[in-house]
Write a protein that holds these residues in place. Structure first.
Motif, mmCIF file in Angstrom:
data_model
loop_
_atom_site.group_PDB
_atom_site.id
_atom_site.type_symbol
_atom_site.label_atom_id
_atom_site.label_comp_id
_atom_site.label_asym_id
_atom_site.label_seq_id
_atom_site.Cartn_x
_atom_site.Cartn_y
_atom_site.Cartn_z
ATOM 1 N N SER A 98 64.308 40.749 8.978
ATOM 2 C CA SER A 98 64.181 40.279 10.351
ATOM 3 C C SER A 98 62.695 40.112 10.634
ATOM 4 O O SER A 98 61.935 41.083 10.600
ATOM 5 N N VAL A 99 62.292 38.878 10.869
ATOM 6 C CA VAL A 99 60.869 38.565 11.023
ATOM 7 C C VAL A 99 60.601 38.177 12.469
ATOM 8 O O VAL A 99 61.188 37.223 12.994
ATOM 9 N N THR A 100 59.726 38.925 13.121
ATOM 10 C CA THR A 100 59.307 38.629 14.480
ATOM 11 C C THR A 100 57.950 37.950 14.436
ATOM 12 O O THR A 100 56.995 38.492 13.863
ATOM 13 N N CYS A 101 57.880 36.765 15.007
ATOM 14 C CA CYS A 101 56.654 35.966 14.968
ATOM 15 C C CYS A 101 56.135 35.752 16.378
ATOM 16 O O CYS A 101 56.916 35.669 17.342
ATOM 17 N N GLU A 102 54.843 35.659 16.507
ATOM 18 C CA GLU A 102 54.224 35.340 17.783
ATOM 19 C C GLU A 102 53.021 34.450 17.563
ATOM 20 O O GLU A 102 52.374 34.491 16.514
ATOM 21 N N PHE A 103 52.760 33.621 18.553
ATOM 22 C CA PHE A 103 51.613 32.718 18.466
ATOM 23 C C PHE A 103 51.078 32.437 19.862
ATOM 24 O O PHE A 103 51.794 32.559 20.866
ATOM 25 N N ASP A 104 49.821 32.071 19.910
ATOM 26 C CA ASP A 104 49.161 31.701 21.154
ATOM 27 C C ASP A 104 48.853 30.216 21.141
ATOM 28 O O ASP A 104 48.645 29.613 20.082
ATOM 29 N N VAL A 105 48.824 29.635 22.315
ATOM 30 C CA VAL A 105 48.355 28.259 22.488
ATOM 31 C C VAL A 105 47.190 28.293 23.472
ATOM 32 O O VAL A 105 46.860 29.335 24.037
ATOM 33 N N ASP A 106 46.572 27.160 23.665
ATOM 34 C CA ASP A 106 45.405 27.118 24.546
ATOM 35 C C ASP A 106 45.848 27.058 26.008
ATOM 36 O O ASP A 106 45.646 26.066 26.706
ATOM 37 N N ASN A 107 46.474 28.148 26.455
ATOM 38 C CA ASN A 107 46.933 28.230 27.848
ATOM 39 C C ASN A 107 46.222 29.350 28.599
ATOM 40 O O ASN A 107 46.723 29.857 29.595
ATOM 41 N N ILE A 108 45.062 29.753 28.094
ATOM 42 C CA ILE A 108 44.341 30.874 28.671
ATOM 43 C C ILE A 108 43.745 30.481 30.025
ATOM 44 O O ILE A 108 43.098 29.437 30.164
ATOM 45 N N ILE A 109 43.992 31.319 31.025
ATOM 46 C CA ILE A 109 43.444 31.116 32.366
ATOM 47 C C ILE A 109 42.320 32.122 32.568
ATOM 48 O O ILE A 109 42.503 33.322 32.337
ATOM 49 N N THR A 110 41.163 31.650 32.995
ATOM 50 C CA THR A 110 40.010 32.537 33.179
ATOM 51 C C THR A 110 39.484 32.450 34.606
ATOM 52 O O THR A 110 39.511 31.397 35.251
ATOM 53 N N ASN A 111 39.002 33.574 35.101
ATOM 54 C CA ASN A 111 38.309 33.658 36.380
ATOM 55 C C ASN A 111 36.967 34.317 36.108
ATOM 56 O O ASN A 111 36.895 35.515 35.831
ATOM 57 N N LEU A 112 35.917 33.522 36.143
ATOM 58 C CA LEU A 112 34.586 34.031 35.827
ATOM 59 C C LEU A 112 33.702 34.121 37.060
ATOM 60 O O LEU A 112 32.504 34.356 36.951
ATOM 61 N N GLY A 113 34.303 33.966 38.247
ATOM 62 C CA GLY A 113 33.502 33.883 39.458
ATOM 63 C C GLY A 113 33.273 35.178 40.178
ATOM 64 O O GLY A 113 32.692 35.192 41.256
ATOM 65 N N GLY A 114 33.739 36.290 39.619
ATOM 66 C CA GLY A 114 33.556 37.555 40.308
ATOM 67 C C GLY A 114 34.586 37.756 41.390
ATOM 68 O O GLY A 114 35.518 36.987 41.558
ATOM 69 N N PHE A 115 34.412 38.800 42.191
ATOM 70 C CA PHE A 115 35.411 39.210 43.173
ATOM 71 C C PHE A 115 34.786 39.275 44.554
ATOM 72 O O PHE A 115 33.730 39.875 44.754
ATOM 73 N N LYS A 116 35.410 38.626 45.525
ATOM 74 C CA LYS A 116 34.949 38.639 46.918
ATOM 75 C C LYS A 116 35.803 39.601 47.725
ATOM 76 O O LYS A 116 37.020 39.666 47.547
ATOM 77 N N HIS A 117 35.183 40.337 48.639
ATOM 78 C CA HIS A 117 35.912 41.318 49.440
ATOM 79 C C HIS A 117 35.549 41.163 50.910
ATOM 80 O O HIS A 117 34.378 41.250 51.273
ATOM 81 N N GLY A 118 36.556 40.929 51.729
ATOM 82 C CA GLY A 118 36.360 40.900 53.174
ATOM 83 C C GLY A 118 35.416 39.818 53.645
ATOM 84 O O GLY A 118 34.776 39.948 54.681
ATOM 85 N N GLY A 119 35.274 38.723 52.885
ATOM 86 C CA GLY A 119 34.400 37.635 53.278
ATOM 87 C C GLY A 119 32.948 37.874 52.958
ATOM 88 O O GLY A 119 32.121 37.015 53.189
ATOM 89 N N GLY A 120 32.576 39.092 52.485
ATOM 90 C CA GLY A 120 31.187 39.393 52.190
ATOM 91 C C GLY A 120 30.921 39.375 50.713
ATOM 92 O O GLY A 120 31.821 39.284 49.906
ATOM 93 N N ASP A 121 29.643 39.455 50.365
ATOM 94 C CA ASP A 121 29.284 39.547 48.960
ATOM 95 C C ASP A 121 28.699 40.926 48.707
ATOM 96 O O ASP A 121 27.793 41.363 49.384
ATOM 97 N N PHE A 122 29.244 41.623 47.760
ATOM 98 C CA PHE A 122 28.765 42.960 47.440
ATOM 99 C C PHE A 122 27.598 42.843 46.480
ATOM 100 O O PHE A 122 27.754 42.395 45.351
#
Length: 291
Positions: free
Chosen positions: A256-280
């Motif tokens: 019984s062979v279990t296989c897995e693979f990835d495709v180019d469906n990666i979602i990235t958020n590189l913008g940091g995190f905003k809280h309460g409308g302000g910038d920390f």
């Protein structure tokens, strides 16, 4: 002739009694390779270096009924017309079959078969049993190739011809299901808060199949190939990696062979995190403009 080197989905031996069904723990059970109608899947047979430097031609291609071991016919010219040829690569005598042209009139009925191929200076080599079927709609299809031509067995026997369009095709009784969703985060913790700097989300596809050892051998090439396409239910995926886990069953010839693979469906958020409308920032003050 020593047993040929063959890592194709359709494996070849120097004796048909070496087929998987004749192994002591298989008890005559046949786990055939599935093939498309009127098509034999591409294969590569490395006959070694013994007769390097000589002229080579295909002299016989015989088709046998796997249930009775009776000869159905000799179809040498039809296979040659469909792309079967022999050549020397890095001193190795290699038989290639491209599998891209139909073989109409060779196999007329669904069933289980095997091939016997003879090159002019070598003895016959015999294929594993393959199943000719008219309906492959319930199969998952894997196509894999390495156009760079830099994969070798033992560092010297090529698996793919250099800079050619040759690629393997494997049909498996399976379908994609139960994917895994994973998340990665990079964060900085300050004063009890976690400030996320980047986030990554990806979906990993999975499938399971039950296959004999010779197909496990063939599938280990998939991960090493730079090009791999997986098709299921009419949807095609360009895999960027491929992993397999083998679990041998109580019936010793199947895993019984279990296989897995990835495709180019990666979602990235590189913008940091905003809280309460302000910038920390480092002073934790609301130093942004307000109205």
């Amino acid at each position: 002739m020593a047993n040929p080197i063959c890592l194709s989905p359709l494996k070849f031996y120097d004796d048909f009694h070496k087929q998987n069904r004749y192994r002591s723990f298989a008890y005559g059970h046949v786990a055939p390779l599935i093939t498309n109608p009127n098509v034999i899947t591409p294969f590569c047979i490395n006959l070694g270096t013994e007769w390097a430097g000589h002229a080579h031609i295909i002299v016989s291609v015989k088709l046998y009924d796997a249930n009775t071991n009776k000869l159905i016919g000799n179809y040498s010219q039809r296979f040659i017309d469909a792309g079967l040829h022999v050549e020397e690569i890095n001193g190795s005598v290699i038989i290639w079959f491209l599998g891209i042209f139909p073989l109409s009139g060779v196999i007329d009925y669904e069933g289980q078969y095997y091939l016997a191929i003879k090159e002019s200076l070598h003895d016959y080599v015999y294929s594993e049993v393959f199943c000719y079927t008219n309906d492959v709609s319930d199969c998952l299809k894997i196509e894999y190739w390495n156009p760079e031509g830099n994969l070798y067995v033992g560092g010297k026997y090529p698996i793919f011809p250099s800079k050619k369009a040759f690629h393997y095709i494997l049909l498996l009784k399976s379908e994609l299901g139960k994917p895994e969703y994973s998340f990665e985060e990079e964060a900085t913790k300050r004063l009890g808060y976690s400030f996320i700097e980047s986030q990554v989300s990806k979906k990993t596809y999975r499938f399971n199949t039950v296959i004999p050892e010779y197909l496990c051998d063939a599938m280990r090439i998939i991960r090493l190939c730079s090009q791999k396409k997986i098709t299921c239910k009419g949807e095609t995926y360009d895999a960027i990696n491929f992993n397999m886990e083998v679990d041998w069953q109580e019936q010793g010839d199947l895993a019984s062979v279990t296989c897995e693979f990835d495709v180019d469906n990666i979602i990235t958020n590189l913008g940091g995190f905003k809280h309460g409308g302000g910038d920390f920032n480092n002073d934790f003050n609301n130093d942004y403009d307000t109205e």
